[in-house]
Motif scaffolding. Structure first.
Motif, PDB file in Angstrom:
ATOM      1  N   GLU A 230      24.901  79.575  48.397  1.00 46.45           N
ATOM      2  CA  GLU A 230      26.210  79.153  49.153  1.00 46.45           C
ATOM      3  C   GLU A 230      27.041  78.794  48.171  1.00 46.45           C
ATOM      4  O   GLU A 230      26.941  77.831  47.210  1.00 46.45           O
ATOM      5  CB  GLU A 230      25.984  78.152  49.973  1.00 46.45           C
ATOM      6  N   PRO A 231      28.591  79.397  48.178  1.00 54.38           N
ATOM      7  CA  PRO A 231      29.603  78.822  47.606  1.00 54.38           C
ATOM      8  C   PRO A 231      30.130  77.412  47.809  1.00 54.38           C
ATOM      9  O   PRO A 231      31.187  77.351  48.060  1.00 54.38           O
ATOM     10  CB  PRO A 231      30.644  79.804  47.497  1.00 54.38           C
ATOM     11  N   TRP A 232      29.345  76.581  47.623  1.00 47.61           N
ATOM     12  CA  TRP A 232      29.741  75.106  48.274  1.00 47.61           C
ATOM     13  C   TRP A 232      28.969  74.011  47.416  1.00 47.61           C
ATOM     14  O   TRP A 232      27.755  73.952  47.290  1.00 47.61           O
ATOM     15  CB  TRP A 232      29.065  74.821  49.781  1.00 47.61           C
ATOM     16  N   VAL A 233      29.770  73.336  46.637  1.00 48.49           N
ATOM     17  CA  VAL A 233      29.466  72.281  45.845  1.00 48.49           C
ATOM     18  C   VAL A 233      29.557  70.915  46.553  1.00 48.49           C
ATOM     19  O   VAL A 233      30.608  70.705  47.337  1.00 48.49           O
ATOM     20  CB  VAL A 233      30.234  72.385  44.401  1.00 48.49           C
ATOM     21  N   THR A 234      28.931  70.021  46.115  1.00 49.60           N
ATOM     22  CA  THR A 234      28.828  68.847  46.667  1.00 49.60           C
ATOM     23  C   THR A 234      28.811  67.455  45.792  1.00 49.60           C
ATOM     24  O   THR A 234      28.158  67.696  44.805  1.00 49.60           O
ATOM     25  CB  THR A 234      27.593  68.745  47.828  1.00 49.60           C
ATOM     26  N   LEU A 264      37.027  66.106  43.640  1.00 50.22           N
ATOM     27  CA  LEU A 264      36.855  65.644  45.106  1.00 50.22           C
ATOM     28  C   LEU A 264      37.268  64.285  45.524  1.00 50.22           C
ATOM     29  O   LEU A 264      37.216  63.708  46.418  1.00 50.22           O
ATOM     30  CB  LEU A 264      35.195  65.435  45.192  1.00 50.22           C
ATOM     31  N   ARG A 265      37.918  63.524  44.477  1.00 54.78           N
ATOM     32  CA  ARG A 265      38.417  62.431  44.579  1.00 54.78           C
ATOM     33  C   ARG A 265      39.794  62.353  45.418  1.00 54.78           C
ATOM     34  O   ARG A 265      40.682  62.980  45.143  1.00 54.78           O
ATOM     35  CB  ARG A 265      38.672  61.519  43.286  1.00 54.78           C
ATOM     36  N   TYR A 275      33.131  70.697  48.388  1.00 52.12           N
ATOM     37  CA  TYR A 275      34.234  71.734  48.148  1.00 52.12           C
ATOM     38  C   TYR A 275      33.532  73.247  48.326  1.00 52.12           C
ATOM     39  O   TYR A 275      32.692  73.692  47.899  1.00 52.12           O
ATOM     40  CB  TYR A 275      34.605  71.241  46.867  1.00 52.12           C
ATOM     41  N   GLN A 276      34.363  73.779  49.142  1.00 52.62           N
ATOM     42  CA  GLN A 276      34.069  75.405  49.384  1.00 52.62           C
ATOM     43  C   GLN A 276      34.516  76.231  48.371  1.00 52.62           C
ATOM     44  O   GLN A 276      35.690  76.355  48.470  1.00 52.62           O
ATOM     45  CB  GLN A 276      34.437  75.572  50.860  1.00 52.62           C
ATOM     46  N   CYS A 277      33.663  76.636  47.511  1.00 51.97           N
ATOM     47  CA  CYS A 277      34.347  77.290  46.272  1.00 51.97           C
ATOM     48  C   CYS A 277      35.174  78.723  46.630  1.00 51.97           C
ATOM     49  O   CYS A 277      36.274  78.944  46.019  1.00 51.97           O
ATOM     50  CB  CYS A 277      33.240  77.662  45.414  1.00 51.97           C
ATOM     51  N   ALA A 278      34.747  79.332  47.798  1.00 48.59           N
ATOM     52  CA  ALA A 278      34.944  80.687  47.795  1.00 48.59           C
ATOM     53  C   ALA A 278      36.402  80.366  48.678  1.00 48.59           C
ATOM     54  O   ALA A 278      37.435  81.082  48.371  1.00 48.59           O
ATOM     55  CB  ALA A 278      34.319  81.376  48.792  1.00 48.59           C
ATOM     56  N   ASP A 279      36.774  79.559  49.601  1.00 45.36           N
ATOM     57  CA  ASP A 279      37.621  79.095  50.222  1.00 45.36           C
ATOM     58  C   ASP A 279      38.782  78.305  49.748  1.00 45.36           C
ATOM     59  O   ASP A 279      40.013  78.159  50.041  1.00 45.36           O
ATOM     60  CB  ASP A 279      37.326  78.759  51.637  1.00 45.36           C
ATOM     61  N   PRO A 284      32.487  69.453  54.665  1.00 45.07           N
ATOM     62  CA  PRO A 284      33.396  68.980  55.935  1.00 45.07           C
ATOM     63  C   PRO A 284      34.499  68.191  55.695  1.00 45.07           C
ATOM     64  O   PRO A 284      34.463  67.556  54.587  1.00 45.07           O
ATOM     65  CB  PRO A 284      31.986  68.634  56.929  1.00 45.07           C
ATOM     66  N   ASP A 285      35.193  67.914  56.810  1.00 45.91           N
ATOM     67  CA  ASP A 285      36.101  67.084  56.787  1.00 45.91           C
ATOM     68  C   ASP A 285      35.532  65.725  56.924  1.00 45.91           C
ATOM     69  O   ASP A 285      36.044  65.026  57.833  1.00 45.91           O
ATOM     70  CB  ASP A 285      37.328  67.400  57.916  1.00 45.91           C
ATOM     71  N   GLU A 286      35.188  65.214  55.786  1.00 43.68           N
ATOM     72  CA  GLU A 286      34.510  63.810  55.692  1.00 43.68           C
ATOM     73  C   GLU A 286      34.571  63.297  54.222  1.00 43.68           C
ATOM     74  O   GLU A 286      34.340  64.216  53.186  1.00 43.68           O
ATOM     75  CB  GLU A 286      33.389  63.734  56.526  1.00 43.68           C
TER      76      GLU A 286
END
Length: 319
Positions: A230-234, A264-265, A275-279, A284-286
């Motif tokens: 998934e293109p999602w880094v945390t 992310l800060r 952070y959704q890399c593709a979009d 999420p909103d948190e």
């Protein structure tokens, strides 16, 4: 660090509990990660309030519930790795403060918690995640192994011997290293780096494990994918990998990973969960307290904080 810790303290409830976000739920593992983050940033009183919450809410069998919300239990089952993690936080706080009276108060809490977890250990050495004996997780068991190393160190500090804990740690490690079929296969980054963070895999084997998964999970300039496809880094996974590296002396790669977290800060010092890399969007909103806690711990390790490096660095096999 102070601004980030202040955002955790602002979410902390009057009873000392630290939920994921204001008005959200609390679980003991992430509560502790946030508390350790408070500690390394100089918010010792708030950290001790978090430990007081654990003391008051420990159940008679030594465990905590998996999830709390408001003033009560939201999910009553025990997550074994959540309950074991109190040993990690307790040793960290004691190494930071040297407060023996506080340790004497916390030791019975740790003692009961570890025994509650080890009552679930199976003949194979593995420990199930919750009530289903067939669900065993690499990350959870690696975290329990880490907790056992810290519990054994604490036992030594208070002058007690727990040979059955050492045996349990050896058996758990043997299962994780030698019997991978026992554990659920998952595509998560935590299953990649947690055996290193938990000192299940050490030395050259640890280096080889991290190298084998690096390109699969690490997105250059962005951080660590939560799951490899998934293109999602945390923030949490990125900070924990940085913590793993920094505590073992790999300052260059740890610093590079921490630099990724600037994206992310938030202006107030808190951190978005991911952070959704593709979009190109935060999702999420948190902005979770445990993400901020992980960033603070990784920063402390990179700065060479002795307590953090000792607790999260490679652990000896014997105590």
């Amino acid at each position: 660090m102070k601004a980030t810790a202040a955002t955790i303290a602002a979410v902390q409830r009057p009873d000392g509990g630290i939920p994921w976000e204001t008005g959200g739920h609390l679980d003991p593992w992430n509560h502790l990660e946030a508390a350790m983050g408070l500690d390394v940033a100089g918010f010792g009183a708030e950290a001790e309030a978090a430990y007081d919450w654990l003391v008051r809410n420990q159940r008679l069998d030594g465990s905590w519930a998996a999830r709390y919300h408001g003033g009560g239990i939201d999910l009553s089952t025990m997550d074994t790795n959540f309950t074991a993690y109190v040993a990690v936080g307790t040793r960290h706080h004691f190494l930071l403060t040297g407060d023996r009276a506080w340790l004497d108060r916390m030791w019975p809490v740790v003692d009961r918690a570890v025994d509650a977890v080890l009552r679930r250990q199976q003949p194979s050495g593995a420990i199930p995640w919750r009530d289903d004996p067939g669900i065993r997780l690499v990350t959870g068991c690696s975290s329990i192994h880490h907790a056992l190393t810290q519990a054994l160190a604490l036992a030594s500090m208070v002058g007690l011997d727990r040979p059955h804990w050492l045996d349990a740690a050896h058996r758990l490690r043997a299962a994780l290293v030698g019997e991978p079929r026992l554990f659920a296969a998952k595509p998560h980054a935590m299953d990649w780096y947690y055996p290193v963070l938990g000192s299940v895999v050490t030395g050259a084997d640890a280096s080889a494990r991290l190298a084998a998964g690096w390109d699969r999970f690490v997105v250059p300039g962005l951080g660590v994918r939560c799951v490899h496809h998934e293109p999602w880094v945390t923030g949490g996974e990125t900070a924990e990998l940085a913590l793993t590296l920094a505590a073992r002396g790999d300052r260059v790669r740890a610093s590079e990973l921490l630099a990724c977290l600037a994206r992310l800060r938030h202006d107030d010092g808190s951190y978005w969960t991911g952070y959704q890399c593709a979009d190109g969007e935060f999702w999420p909103d948190e902005r979770t307290t445990w993400t901020s806690g992980a960033v603070l711990l990784a920063t402390a390790a990179l700065d060479g904080d002795p307590a953090t490096c000792q607790v999260f660095g490679e652990q000896p096999r014997e105590w």
